[in-house]
Design an enzyme around this catalytic site. Structure first.
Site, mmCIF file in Angstrom:
data_model
loop_
_atom_site.group_PDB
_atom_site.id
_atom_site.type_symbol
_atom_site.label_atom_id
_atom_site.label_comp_id
_atom_site.label_asym_id
_atom_site.label_seq_id
_atom_site.Cartn_x
_atom_site.Cartn_y
_atom_site.Cartn_z
ATOM 1 N N SER A 130 -10.603 -0.270 3.146
ATOM 2 C CA SER A 130 -9.876 -0.459 4.411
ATOM 3 C C SER A 130 -9.423 0.903 4.922
ATOM 4 O O SER A 130 -8.752 1.629 4.195
ATOM 5 C CB SER A 130 -8.627 -1.312 4.191
ATOM 6 O OG SER A 130 -8.956 -2.594 3.763
ATOM 7 N N ARG A 182 0.831 -1.223 0.000
ATOM 8 C CA ARG A 182 0.000 0.000 0.000
ATOM 9 C C ARG A 182 0.866 1.274 0.000
ATOM 10 O O ARG A 182 0.537 2.255 0.655
ATOM 11 C CB ARG A 182 -0.933 0.036 1.224
ATOM 12 C CG ARG A 182 -2.010 -1.021 1.249
ATOM 13 C CD ARG A 182 -2.978 -0.864 0.092
ATOM 14 N NE ARG A 182 -4.135 -1.715 0.242
ATOM 15 C CZ ARG A 182 -4.193 -3.015 -0.084
ATOM 16 N NH1 ARG A 182 -3.135 -3.594 -0.601
ATOM 17 N NH2 ARG A 182 -5.299 -3.696 0.073
ATOM 18 N N GLU A 200 -4.983 4.226 5.936
ATOM 19 C CA GLU A 200 -4.631 3.934 4.544
ATOM 20 C C GLU A 200 -4.983 5.075 3.596
ATOM 21 O O GLU A 200 -4.207 5.408 2.705
ATOM 22 C CB GLU A 200 -5.319 2.646 4.111
ATOM 23 C CG GLU A 200 -4.674 2.033 2.893
ATOM 24 C CD GLU A 200 -5.621 1.166 2.117
ATOM 25 O OE1 GLU A 200 -6.439 1.702 1.370
ATOM 26 O OE2 GLU A 200 -5.522 -0.057 2.265
HETATM 27 N N1 EPU Z 1 -11.112 -10.445 10.312
HETATM 28 C C1 EPU Z 1 -11.885 -10.552 11.439
HETATM 29 N N2 EPU Z 1 -12.773 -9.558 11.726
HETATM 30 C C2 EPU Z 1 -12.926 -8.478 10.915
HETATM 31 C C3 EPU Z 1 -12.126 -8.358 9.762
HETATM 32 C C4 EPU Z 1 -11.218 -9.355 9.479
HETATM 33 O O1 EPU Z 1 -11.794 -11.520 12.183
HETATM 34 O O2 EPU Z 1 -13.749 -7.626 11.236
HETATM 35 C C5 EPU Z 1 -10.160 -11.512 9.990
HETATM 36 C C6 EPU Z 1 -10.583 -12.284 8.742
HETATM 37 O O3 EPU Z 1 -11.459 -13.329 9.056
HETATM 38 C C7 EPU Z 1 -9.265 -12.776 8.188
HETATM 39 C C8 EPU Z 1 -8.293 -11.678 8.591
HETATM 40 O O4 EPU Z 1 -8.909 -10.942 9.652
HETATM 41 O O5 EPU Z 1 -8.889 -13.971 8.835
HETATM 42 C C9 EPU Z 1 -7.934 -10.768 7.439
HETATM 43 O O6 EPU Z 1 -9.122 -10.237 6.880
HETATM 44 P P1 EPU Z 1 -9.376 -10.210 5.278
HETATM 45 O O7 EPU Z 1 -8.913 -11.450 4.642
HETATM 46 O O8 EPU Z 1 -10.804 -9.801 5.109
HETATM 47 O O9 EPU Z 1 -8.414 -9.116 4.725
HETATM 48 P P2 EPU Z 1 -7.959 -7.748 5.328
HETATM 49 O O10 EPU Z 1 -6.593 -7.876 5.894
HETATM 50 O O11 EPU Z 1 -9.000 -7.283 6.223
HETATM 51 C C10 EPU Z 1 -6.891 -6.885 3.075
HETATM 52 C C11 EPU Z 1 -6.880 -5.592 2.323
HETATM 53 C C12 EPU Z 1 -8.154 -5.403 1.523
HETATM 54 C C13 EPU Z 1 -8.255 -6.576 0.552
HETATM 55 C C14 EPU Z 1 -8.265 -7.876 1.369
HETATM 56 C C15 EPU Z 1 -8.242 -9.102 0.479
HETATM 57 C C16 EPU Z 1 -5.524 -4.077 3.636
HETATM 58 C C17 EPU Z 1 -5.502 -2.910 4.538
HETATM 59 N N3 EPU Z 1 -6.729 -4.486 3.260
HETATM 60 O O12 EPU Z 1 -7.949 -6.802 4.028
HETATM 61 O O13 EPU Z 1 -8.023 -4.202 0.760
HETATM 62 O O14 EPU Z 1 -9.428 -6.488 -0.226
HETATM 63 O O15 EPU Z 1 -7.076 -7.950 2.181
HETATM 64 O O16 EPU Z 1 -6.979 -9.210 -0.105
HETATM 65 O O17 EPU Z 1 -4.464 -4.578 3.250
HETATM 66 C C18 EPU Z 1 -8.488 -1.868 0.690
HETATM 67 O O18 EPU Z 1 -7.280 -1.686 0.572
HETATM 68 O O19 EPU Z 1 -9.294 -0.895 0.713
HETATM 69 C C19 EPU Z 1 -9.006 -3.221 0.822
HETATM 70 C C20 EPU Z 1 -10.296 -3.483 0.981
#
Ligand code: EPU
Length: 344
Positions: free
Chosen positions: A237, A163, A332
């Site tokens: 995010s 990012r 972000e």
């Molecule tokens: N999780 C929770 N509770 C929540 C949110 C997440 O328990 O409220 C857990 C999920 O179950 C999972 C882990 O945390 O085990 C990670 O969550 P997720 O896979 O949904 O991905 P993320 O880290 O929350 C990142 C990116 C997203 C992207 C997704 C998929 C960042 C800041 N965000 O989210 O990007 O779509 O991975 O690759 O890196 C964005 O940049 O705007 C964005 C949406």
């Protein structure tokens, strides 16, 4: 090309922050951009906006908003295995993804449905489901706001990281307009299926894997988790996933033993910020006109309080995170105040 005064930006940012710009100009051709740079009120600051999906407008903007709406996608070169595709900066990112998929070109399926424009994509090196823009990026062309000078930057010069790019640093941020981006896509698809629910979802579909199917799967996963900004205004995010060393990780595990963490190549660990915020009890909580999304705690919703309320909510969350874990969650999106953009 026309400068309009006192324009509401509510429809130009996915957080639906209802603030005004002193001047607004939408640019659909590069020649108009050069004219606009000469004719703009020179004493005022400029803010470049694309889709407005990664920006938090916290007050009226006493400057000139340059809306990049330059269109056009072209195939500029190909060999047996690859195609080189140049897209103008004002093209919707998802429209470029669909353009590629329709032609069977692969490399950006996992980046389906990311809001925003092509010109904004390199700034934060957009990424999702195991793929980042830098994996397919070749080069970009940009124009300097102050001088109208044109530059080209290849992948190494962009200094891409998670990012992050050189366009987020003091030297470049807010000073350049990205007018085109060139990507290198594969003619024979290479799929990235390792992330999260992708494999289970593909198995359930029982169809032959194509770039279109991969994209459909990504779209359905995103739609389940991430709110549609036209219904629940948000900017994706709100926080980056923090990166910590092994000592910090051990300390955090003392408080949250199950903390979700992904080891990185450099020996550090990326933590799931959404999981942390969720564990601290913030999911679904409201605070003075802003709310943490019910299904994904990394996403903050504008419930009427605008960008300012969302920033205040993010500060409350960070106070808690810092008190519990001793770390700070870096926002972000780009924050914009009355006179200037705020570097993070
Ligand atoms: N999780 C929770 N509770 C929540 C949110 C997440 O328990 O409220 C857990 C999920 O179950 C999972 C882990 O945390 O085990 C990670 O969550 P997720 O896979 O949904 O991905 P993320 O880290 O929350 C990142 C990116 C997203 C992207 C997704 C998929 C960042 C800041 N965000 O989210 O990007 O779509 O991975 O690759 O890196 C964005 O940049 O705007 C964005 C949406």
């Amino acid at each position: 090309m026309k400068f309009t005064q006192g324009v509401s930006l509510k429809g130009n940012n996915t957080l639906a922050s209802d603030v005004k710009a002193a001047y607004f100009v939408s640019i659909s051709r590069e020649v108009d951009l050069l004219r606009a740079l000469k004719e703009r009120p020179l004493a005022l600051p400029c803010l470049v906006m694309g889709g407005g999906s990664n920006i938090v407008l916290t007050s009226d903007f006493d400057g000139v908003v340059l809306h990049n709406a330059i269109q056009g996608i072209e195939l500029i070169r190909e060999d047996e295995r690859y195609v080189w595709v140049r897209s103008a900066g004002g093209v919707e990112w998802h429209a470029l993804v669909q353009w590629a998929i329709r032609r069977g070109f692969s490399g950006v399926e996992n980046l389906s449905l990311i809001p925003g424009t092509v010109g904004a994509a390199p700034i934060q090196n957009i990424g999702a489901y195991g793929v980042e823009l830098c994996d397919v990026f070749v080069s970009l062309e940009a124009i300097e706001i102050a001088t109208g000078r044109r530059i080209s930057r290849d992948v190494d010069m962009c200094e891409f990281a998670y990012r992050h790019s050189v366009f987020k640093t003091e030297e470049y941020a807010g000073k350049w307009i990205i007018v085109s981006v060139t990507l290198k896509l594969q003619k024979t698809p290479r799929y990235v299926t390792g992330y999260g629910e992708i494999e289970a979802e593909l198995a359930a579909r029982k169809e032959e894997l194509t770039p279109q199917l991969m994209s459909d799967v990504i779209v359905s996963i995103r739609q389940r988790k991430l709110p549609d900004p036209s219904v629940l205004p948000n900017c994706g995010s709100f926080f980056k996933n923090p990166i910590v060393d092994k000592f910090e990780l051990a300390k955090i595990k003392g408080t949250l033993p199950g903390v979700i963490n992904y080891p990185l190549d450099d020996g550090r660990y990326k933590l799931a910020a959404g999981w942390i915020i969720d564990q601290l009890g913030w999911k679904g909580r409201e605070f003075e006109g802003a709310k943490v999304h019910d299904k994904q705690a990394l996403v903050l919703i504008n419930q009427g309080g605008g960008g300012k309320a969302v920033v205040n909510l993010s500060r409350k969350i960070n106070e808690d995170v810092f008190a519990m874990l001793g770390i700070y969650l870096e926002p972000e999106p780009q924050f914009v105040g009355r006179k200037t953009t705020v570097l993070l």
